[in-house]
Design a protein around this motif. Structure first.
Motif, PDB file in Angstrom:
ATOM      1  N   VAL A  48       0.705  -1.139   0.119  1.00  0.00           N
ATOM      2  CA  VAL A  48       0.054  -0.124   0.011  1.00  0.00           C
ATOM      3  C   VAL A  48       0.974   1.360   0.000  1.00  0.00           C
ATOM      4  CG1 VAL A  48      -1.769   1.413   1.284  1.00  0.00           C
ATOM      5  CG2 VAL A  48      -1.840  -1.286   0.950  1.00  0.00           C
ATOM      6  N   VAL A  49       1.837   1.230   0.730  1.00  0.00           N
ATOM      7  CA  VAL A  49       2.918   2.393   0.784  1.00  0.00           C
ATOM      8  C   VAL A  49       4.467   1.606   0.530  1.00  0.00           C
ATOM      9  CG1 VAL A  49       1.353   3.736   2.472  1.00  0.00           C
ATOM     10  CG2 VAL A  49       3.495   2.194   3.132  1.00  0.00           C
ATOM     11  N   GLN A  50       5.072   2.736   0.419  1.00  0.00           N
ATOM     12  CA  GLN A  50       6.504   2.469   0.227  1.00  0.00           C
ATOM     13  C   GLN A  50       7.347   2.996   1.367  1.00  0.00           C
ATOM     14  OE1 GLN A  50       8.865   3.605  -3.268  1.00  0.00           O
ATOM     15  NE2 GLN A  50      10.742   3.360  -2.388  1.00  0.00           N
ATOM     16  N   ARG A  51       7.891   2.265   2.344  1.00  0.00           N
ATOM     17  CA  ARG A  51       8.783   2.845   3.404  1.00  0.00           C
ATOM     18  C   ARG A  51       9.931   3.552   2.963  1.00  0.00           C
ATOM     19  NH1 ARG A  51       9.856   0.069   9.393  1.00  0.00           N
ATOM     20  NH2 ARG A  51      10.849   1.774  10.018  1.00  0.00           N
ATOM     21  N   VAL A  52      10.323   4.637   3.606  1.00  0.00           N
ATOM     22  CA  VAL A  52      11.641   5.400   3.388  1.00  0.00           C
ATOM     23  C   VAL A  52      11.939   5.866   4.727  1.00  0.00           C
ATOM     24  CG1 VAL A  52      11.135   5.990   0.886  1.00  0.00           C
ATOM     25  CG2 VAL A  52      10.350   7.382   2.918  1.00  0.00           C
ATOM     26  N   HIS A  53      13.184   6.304   4.957  1.00  0.00           N
ATOM     27  CA  HIS A  53      13.738   6.702   6.144  1.00  0.00           C
ATOM     28  C   HIS A  53      12.740   8.005   6.582  1.00  0.00           C
ATOM     29  CE1 HIS A  53      16.867   7.746   8.945  1.00  0.00           C
ATOM     30  NE2 HIS A  53      16.668   8.999   8.608  1.00  0.00           N
ATOM     31  N   GLY A  54      12.196   7.778   7.742  1.00  0.00           N
ATOM     32  CA  GLY A  54      11.529   8.957   8.420  1.00  0.00           C
ATOM     33  C   GLY A  54       9.936   9.027   7.996  1.00  0.00           C
ATOM     34  N   GLY A  55       9.554   7.875   7.184  1.00  0.00           N
ATOM     35  CA  GLY A  55       8.097   7.978   6.859  1.00  0.00           C
ATOM     36  C   GLY A  55       7.633   7.142   5.759  1.00  0.00           C
TER      37      GLY A  55
END
Length: 263
Positions: A48-55
């Motif tokens: 559903v989302v792509q995790r990245v640094h900080g969010g």
């Protein structure tokens, strides 16, 4: 609020805004940092989302054809952008006039300009202008081009172009949505392309700041050739083939390692 409700809200925010920060979700949801991270991990595993640094960002955010927003782009490749900005500030001479285009990497550069005295900074970047207004170094003069605001917080259009036509800077720091050996420097926004061309004409030297994920990306409009670039600063994720292609066209290629020096 149930976990499923939290995750549904996070997914809605990412869909609507393109990106969310963990710190913002902690305040909004009234839960711990670890709880938010677990929710993002679950949404990421579900695609559903792509995790990245900080969010988290929309899963298509990094490669979408239209123009992502500034908040979404600011969450991508953070370590690489910071390393690029550290190398870029070393090129800035005290007392010089510099130009800064819109972009998240150029804003990282703006954060580091407080240590360089006597600068005149011309920019069409609203975040860079705000940052320099609040934390500008000694003797700094800030010139904002004016124009119409884009999703990436750039000021573009005839007003910006007319302003830049009468200005000259010693060194221009330029961002790009895509960098390609054949297509050159590209952006999905046609009006921003015109403004970037005006920025290039105003610069005595042109330095492009682009992390390695930008290489090979071709957007709608070309606004500059690699042969017109005096310095390209990128990160060590750039492939050997891409490095060779870049060296054949740009005046100087600087490759940095995130968290370290040049590579």
């Amino acid at each position: 609020m149930l976990a499923s409700q939290r995750r549904s809200l996070i997914a809605e925010l990412v869909e609507r805004e393109g990106a969310v920060r963990i710190s913002e979700l902690v305040d909004r949801l009234g839960v711990s940092d670890m709880t938010v991270r677990r929710d993002i991990d679950r949404l990421s595993s579900d695609g559903v989302v792509q995790r990245v640094h900080g969010g988290a960002v929309h899963p298509d955010e990094a490669n979408r054809a239209d123009e992502p927003g500034f908040a979404a782009k600011s969450l991508l490749q953070q370590a690489q952008k910071q390393a690029i900005a550290r190398a870029a500030v070393e090129l800035v001479e005290p007392g010089s006039a510099i130009g800064i285009s819109a972009g998240t990497t150029t804003v990282e550069l703006a954060r580091r300009l407080t240590a360089v005295p006597g600068l005149t900074v011309v920019t069409n970047s609203l975040p860079a202008a705000q940052l320099l207004h609040e934390t500008g170094g000694p003797g700094h003069t800030l010139v904002l081009t004016g124009g119409v605001r884009t999703p990436s917080d750039a000021l573009v259009g005839p007003i910006a172009v007319a302003t830049l036509a009468s200005l000259h800077v010693d060194l221009l720091f330029l961002g790009a949505h895509g960098v390609d050996a054949t297509a050159g420097l590209t952006t999905p926004n046609l009006v921003e392309a015109d403004t970037n061309r005006a920025l290039i004409r105003a610069g005595h030297r042109v330095c492009v700041l682009a992390d390695s994920t930008k290489w090979g990306v071709v957007s709608l409009s070309t606004f500059g050739r690699l042969a017109d670039v005096d310095v390209l600063i990128t990160d060590s994720g750039l492939s050997p083939a891409a490095r060779r292609a870049a060296k054949e066209q740009v005046g100087q290629l600087i490759v940095v390692k995130p968290g370290k020096g040049t590579a």
